[in-house]
Design a protein around this motif. Structure first.
Motif, PDB file in Angstrom:
ATOM      1  N   GLN A  79      33.541  15.804   3.110  1.00  0.00           N
ATOM      2  CA  GLN A  79      33.997  16.935   2.317  1.00  0.00           C
ATOM      3  C   GLN A  79      34.782  16.458   1.092  1.00  0.00           C
ATOM      4  O   GLN A  79      35.756  15.738   1.229  1.00  0.00           O
TER       5      GLN A  79
ATOM      6  N   GLU B  14      35.978  18.541  -2.551  1.00  0.00           N
ATOM      7  CA  GLU B  14      35.828  19.752  -3.349  1.00  0.00           C
ATOM      8  C   GLU B  14      36.568  19.541  -4.657  1.00  0.00           C
ATOM      9  O   GLU B  14      37.690  19.019  -4.659  1.00  0.00           O
TER      10      GLU B  14
ATOM     11  N   GLY C 209      40.048  16.488  -0.462  1.00  0.00           N
ATOM     12  CA  GLY C 209      39.237  15.874   0.597  1.00  0.00           C
ATOM     13  C   GLY C 209      39.204  14.367   0.483  1.00  0.00           C
ATOM     14  O   GLY C 209      40.180  13.733   0.096  1.00  0.00           O
TER      15      GLY C 209
ATOM     16  N   ASN D 152      29.750  10.896  -1.412  1.00  0.00           N
ATOM     17  CA  ASN D 152      29.863  12.022  -2.355  1.00  0.00           C
ATOM     18  C   ASN D 152      30.186  11.609  -3.802  1.00  0.00           C
ATOM     19  O   ASN D 152      30.484  12.470  -4.616  1.00  0.00           O
TER      20      ASN D 152
END
Lengths: 163, 121
Positions: free
Chosen positions: B4, B6, B25, B31
């Protein structure tokens, strides 16, 4: 009276060479460290070490072969012993890894990668890179608990109240 | 499944071409690409005075740090900046180990980072 030392448990994990497996793995090993009584700082550093070694194994050690990464971790006598093996070991790969550790380039904004092993080296007590008998690359790390890495009484109480 | 992360992006009042980005996060290899895409898009749109709030960024690895350095370099090339605020101790330690604290503009608070930006003309 000191309590007798527990038998050390070795955690061994085989995972596909896919980055998606790293977050739960690194968090699991950090959680084991926490349960073993290591400080939050030690656990965070453990999370980083696991992440960097496994990421390295996936990106550089398993490029041409769909293979597993094998991680083992043992917490014993105030030390964490960590070993990560990939199956893409070549003499060149080994040389590249050693160069990354022992002759790191100065910090630069131009490079997006290539700093992971430097971080591991700085956070570890010992770092050793070998070619295994099967031609796989093996990275071994020992991280010794510093006095400040012991879980303090207050932290321990807070942790126990969480469970 | 990505870890996660964001990014909450908002305007920076009184700052030309400014944006505030709140990172929330863990920033890691799973990511970085999506993070790279979002911030690069902002820079390409001309928002080159960027303040990144790390108050809720729990974790960053070397891959994540690599793109932070890239944002800083890219913004500077366009006469802008990428400033970081509210870095936690664990994340700062990793930044320091690779010497990135000498390359990134790091502030104790978002307010300090904003105050250092060029005001809107």
């Amino acid at each position: 009276m000191e309590s007798p030392e527990k038998d050390a448990v070795t955690y061994s994990v085989h995972l596909p060479s896919d980055l998606e497996y790293i977050p739960p793995l690194r968090q699991f090993i950090a959680e084991v460290a926490r349960v073993e009584g290591y400080s939050k700082k030690f656990c965070f550093r453990t999370e980083i070490i696991v992440d960097e070694l496994v990421t390295n194994g996936i990106l550089h050690g398993s490029q041409d072969v769909p293979s597993d990464i094998i991680l083992s971790a043992k917490f014993e006598s105030g030390q964490m012993h960590l070993s990560v093996q990939d199956q893409g070991g070549t003499r060149q790969n080994l040389e590249n890894l050693k160069r990354a550790v022992y002759s790191p380039k100065p910090p630069s904004s131009d490079k997006k990668k290539g700093r992971g092993l430097v971080i591991v080296q700085m956070l570890s007590s010992e770092l050793k890179i070998d070619l295994g008998e099967n031609g796989n690359t093996q990275v071994h790390v020992i991280k010794t608990k510093d006095p400040e890495d012991s879980l303090g009484q207050r932290e321990k109480l807070l942790y126990e109240s969480d469970i | 499944m990505d870890t996660q992360i964001e990014l909450q992006i908002s305007e920076l009042e009184n700052v030309s071409h400014g944006k505030l980005i709140k990172f929330m996060g863990d920033l890691d290899a799973t990511n970085v690409e999506s993070t790279l895409d979002q911030v690069t898009k902002l820079i390409k749109e001309g928002f080159v005075q960027i303040v990144a709030d790390f108050r809720n960024l729990r974790y960053v690895n070397s891959t994540g740090l690599g793109i932070l350095l890239h944002f800083s370099k890219t913004a500077k090339e366009k006469n802008g900046c990428f400033k970081i605020a509210n870095v936690n101790d664990n994340v700062y330690e990793i930044i320091e180990i690779i010497g990135a604290n000498t390359l990134l503009d790091i502030y104790d608070s978002v307010e300090e980072a904003i105050a250092s930006l060029a005001p809107r003309r």
